[in-house]
Design a protein around this motif. Structure first.
Motif, mmCIF file in Angstrom:
data_model
loop_
_atom_site.group_PDB
_atom_site.id
_atom_site.type_symbol
_atom_site.label_atom_id
_atom_site.label_comp_id
_atom_site.label_asym_id
_atom_site.label_seq_id
_atom_site.Cartn_x
_atom_site.Cartn_y
_atom_site.Cartn_z
ATOM 1 N N CYS A 168 0.925 -1.247 0.101
ATOM 2 C CA CYS A 168 0.173 -0.398 0.201
ATOM 3 C C CYS A 168 0.449 1.200 -0.142
ATOM 4 O O CYS A 168 0.168 2.417 -1.210
ATOM 5 C CB CYS A 168 -1.183 -0.398 1.172
ATOM 6 N N CYS B 282 -3.501 -5.156 1.541
ATOM 7 C CA CYS B 282 -2.395 -4.668 2.118
ATOM 8 C C CYS B 282 -2.442 -5.831 2.946
ATOM 9 O O CYS B 282 -2.591 -7.225 3.820
ATOM 10 C CB CYS B 282 -2.930 -3.377 3.153
ATOM 11 N N GLY C 43 -0.925 -5.740 5.741
ATOM 12 C CA GLY C 43 -0.658 -5.679 7.466
ATOM 13 C C GLY C 43 0.356 -4.373 7.941
ATOM 14 O O GLY C 43 0.652 -3.918 9.075
ATOM 15 N N GLY C 44 1.560 -4.637 7.323
ATOM 16 C CA GLY C 44 2.884 -4.010 7.979
ATOM 17 C C GLY C 44 3.532 -4.460 8.913
ATOM 18 O O GLY C 44 4.985 -4.612 8.613
ATOM 19 N N VAL C 45 3.053 -5.062 9.928
ATOM 20 C CA VAL C 45 4.098 -5.595 10.362
ATOM 21 C C VAL C 45 3.313 -7.362 10.825
ATOM 22 O O VAL C 45 2.305 -7.712 10.974
ATOM 23 C CB VAL C 45 4.186 -5.270 12.038
ATOM 24 N N PHE C 46 4.483 -8.487 11.293
ATOM 25 C CA PHE C 46 3.820 -9.820 11.186
ATOM 26 C C PHE C 46 3.729 -9.836 12.483
ATOM 27 O O PHE C 46 4.443 -9.127 13.522
ATOM 28 C CB PHE C 46 5.264 -10.892 10.712
ATOM 29 N N THR C 47 2.826 -10.870 13.131
ATOM 30 C CA THR C 47 1.904 -11.027 14.411
ATOM 31 C C THR C 47 2.489 -11.923 14.548
ATOM 32 O O THR C 47 2.381 -13.437 14.317
ATOM 33 C CB THR C 47 0.754 -11.240 14.028
ATOM 34 N N THR C 48 3.169 -12.978 15.771
ATOM 35 C CA THR C 48 4.039 -14.069 15.984
ATOM 36 C C THR C 48 3.226 -14.768 16.026
ATOM 37 O O THR C 48 3.556 -15.718 16.213
ATOM 38 C CB THR C 48 5.453 -13.471 16.581
ATOM 39 N N SER C 49 2.181 -14.644 16.600
ATOM 40 C CA SER C 49 1.180 -15.457 17.828
ATOM 41 C C SER C 49 0.300 -16.160 16.463
ATOM 42 O O SER C 49 0.052 -15.975 15.260
ATOM 43 C CB SER C 49 -0.089 -14.162 18.316
ATOM 44 N N LYS C 50 0.868 -17.334 17.729
ATOM 45 C CA LYS C 50 0.302 -18.775 15.860
ATOM 46 C C LYS C 50 -1.584 -18.575 15.873
ATOM 47 O O LYS C 50 -1.601 -19.661 14.890
ATOM 48 C CB LYS C 50 0.699 -20.264 17.188
ATOM 49 N N ASP C 51 -2.000 -18.155 16.803
ATOM 50 C CA ASP C 51 -3.459 -18.037 16.713
ATOM 51 C C ASP C 51 -4.482 -16.580 15.983
ATOM 52 O O ASP C 51 -5.453 -16.519 15.581
ATOM 53 C CB ASP C 51 -4.301 -17.612 17.970
ATOM 54 N N GLU C 52 -3.359 -16.225 15.187
ATOM 55 C CA GLU C 52 -3.641 -15.012 14.851
ATOM 56 C C GLU C 52 -3.588 -15.781 12.982
ATOM 57 O O GLU C 52 -3.036 -15.767 12.006
ATOM 58 C CB GLU C 52 -2.573 -13.871 15.059
ATOM 59 N N THR D 169 -5.500 -12.441 9.652
ATOM 60 C CA THR D 169 -4.433 -11.329 9.700
ATOM 61 C C THR D 169 -3.348 -11.732 8.563
ATOM 62 O O THR D 169 -2.517 -10.720 8.608
ATOM 63 C CB THR D 169 -3.911 -10.305 10.918
ATOM 64 N N ALA E 175 8.877 -4.260 4.583
ATOM 65 C CA ALA E 175 7.909 -4.250 5.867
ATOM 66 C C ALA E 175 7.284 -5.275 4.718
ATOM 67 O O ALA E 175 6.973 -6.618 5.975
ATOM 68 C CB ALA E 175 7.182 -3.339 6.041
ATOM 69 N N GLN F 106 7.797 -14.169 6.668
ATOM 70 C CA GLN F 106 7.176 -14.885 8.206
ATOM 71 C C GLN F 106 6.323 -15.874 7.545
ATOM 72 O O GLN F 106 5.846 -16.745 7.798
ATOM 73 C CB GLN F 106 7.377 -13.738 8.751
#
Ligand code: SF4
Ligand code: SF4
Lengths: 130, 262
Positions: B9, B41, B43-52, B55, B79, B86
């Motif tokens: 984006c 998009c 999302g700009g940043v990776f979310t490390t949580s496995k239950d995400e 996103t 980014a 990831q």
């Protein structure tokens, strides 16, 4: 550790995939953390406090919103503990609560300028809101 | 050759020249960046949580689109690249996560088959820096350039696998190929403050100033980056050196900086 603390700990370990028992308390993660000065609890404390079930203070702490997701603590930990993943899991538990978004759309106007990249806003919302 | 391309984006808005120079330079080097259809998009940043799971769906859709075409997926923005790489690693290495994601995927599942490349890797591994060097028409000789990696290109190193996270050289090698002199500085792989600039402008200001001051003290006359947020933070927080996208430098050296199509 009471039952509530135990359940919270289990959930955080499941979300993050982290095993805090691997930590040898060397403090290298905190030593390399660029947000160290502004954190009340530092990365190595996230590891030991999650391990002992002392999670409520972490859920309330502004440290959650100071982590830059820079992965320095992940790469530089000699035991591959990956503290950033714990910070992330605790932060998610905090912002997933109803009405607990740390950043709200009405807050954005104050931080915008003509050059603000879209990336900044989507990243901040991803980390600070649900 | 053709590769799938995920612009992201910011490259459609505030960093439009990062994208333009990347496309023109790729054409000059014989590579066509085929923008994937209907990308969303990252999302700009990776979310490390496995239950995400939700996103990460936009990244998986982009990855799957490239897989169906049998092409690598290339990004320019640090980014987007970090998030997509990831996500792909999680799809490849975490079957439980992959099975949750695949419940959202129409028809065949996706399991991490796509090769995810940053544009710099495309230059190094597919085109080759020697081939880049041969195409240089305006040598950047005499320029002293500090390559700022930040976090996203390098870490976590086990996933990104682009370069040595503590002593990278991919951008320095590019600078050499363009005829200029790379300036190595200590803070080149430290964080600029990232999105925390909305939460604690003072923290971001300190981190960015550390980077810019360190590059200047090392004797550079400009800083290059692949990340719109790094560039924004460095400039906003008073970098005395110009901060430019690496693709601008590349386009300049290849003689395609001015648009000839209009
Ligand atoms: S660097 Fe790793 S082993 Fe050392 S204190 Fe931090 S988490 Fe524990
Ligand atoms: S990822 Fe967060 S906790 Fe880890 S070093 Fe970076 S800022 Fe500190």
């Amino acid at each position: 550790m009471n039952n509530k603390e135990k359940l919270l700990k289990e959930e955080i370990l499941r979300m993050s995939g982290v095993n805090p028992v691997k930590c040898m308390r060397c403090g290298k993660c905190s030593g390399t953390c660029p947000a160290y000065d502004e954190m009340e609890y530092h990365p190595h404390q996230f590891v030991s406090m999650v391990e002992s079930g002392d999670i409520e203070p972490l859920l309330e702490s502004k440290s959650l919103y100071r982590c830059l997701t820079c992965f320095a603590c992940v790469d530089r930990c000699p035991r591959n503990v990956e503290p950033a993943k714990l910070v992330e899991a605790v932060r998610l538990l905090a912002v997933r609560k109803q009405g607990a978004n740390h950043l709200k759309p009405e807050d954005v106007a104050a931080v915008l300028d003509d050059d603000t990249p879209q990336q900044l806003l989507v990243s901040a919302f991803r980390k600070y809101a649900k | 050759m053709k590769v799938s391309y995920f612009p992201g984006c910011t490259l459609k808005n505030k960093a439009v020249m990062l994208d333009e120079y990347a496309r023109r330079s790729a054409e000059a080097l014989g590579v066509t960046l085929e923008e994937i259809e209907n990308w969303q998009c990252c999302g700009g940043v990776f979310t490390t949580s496995k239950d995400e799971v939700a996103t990460k769906l936009s990244s998986v859709r982009a990855l799957k689109d490239a897989a169906l075409k049998g092409q690598p997926l290339v990004t320019v923005c640090s980014a987007c690249h970090n998030v997509i790489k990831q996500t792909n690693y999680a799809m490849l290495t975490d079957p439980e996560f992959a099975s949750k994601v695949n419940r959202y995927m129409a028809e065949e599942p996706y399991n991490g088959e796509t090769q995810v490349l940053h544009y710099l890797e495309l230059l190094r591994d597919t085109v080759g820096f020697d081939a880049v060097k041969e195409k240089v028409v305006n040598s950047l000789k005499g320029k002293k350039i500090a390559a700022y990696y930040g976090c996203l290109l390098l870490r976590p190193a086990g996933v990104m696998q682009m370069d040595d996270p503590e002593n990278p050289r991919i951008m320095e090698d590019l600078i050499r190929a363009l005829g200029a002199e790379p300036v190595v500085f200590a803070n080149r792989n430290e964080c600029c403050g990232g999105y925390v600039t909305v939460e604690s402008p003072a923290l971001a200001a300190r981190k960015s100033a550390d980077v810019a001051d360190n590059a200047k003290a090392a004797g550079a006359d400009m800083i290059i980056t692949a990340c719109p947020l790094c560039r924004y933070n460095l400039i906003k927080n008073g970098s005395e050196l110009p901060v430019v996208y690496f693709t601008e430098l590349l386009a300049e050296a290849l003689g395609v900086k001015e648009d000839t199509n209009e």
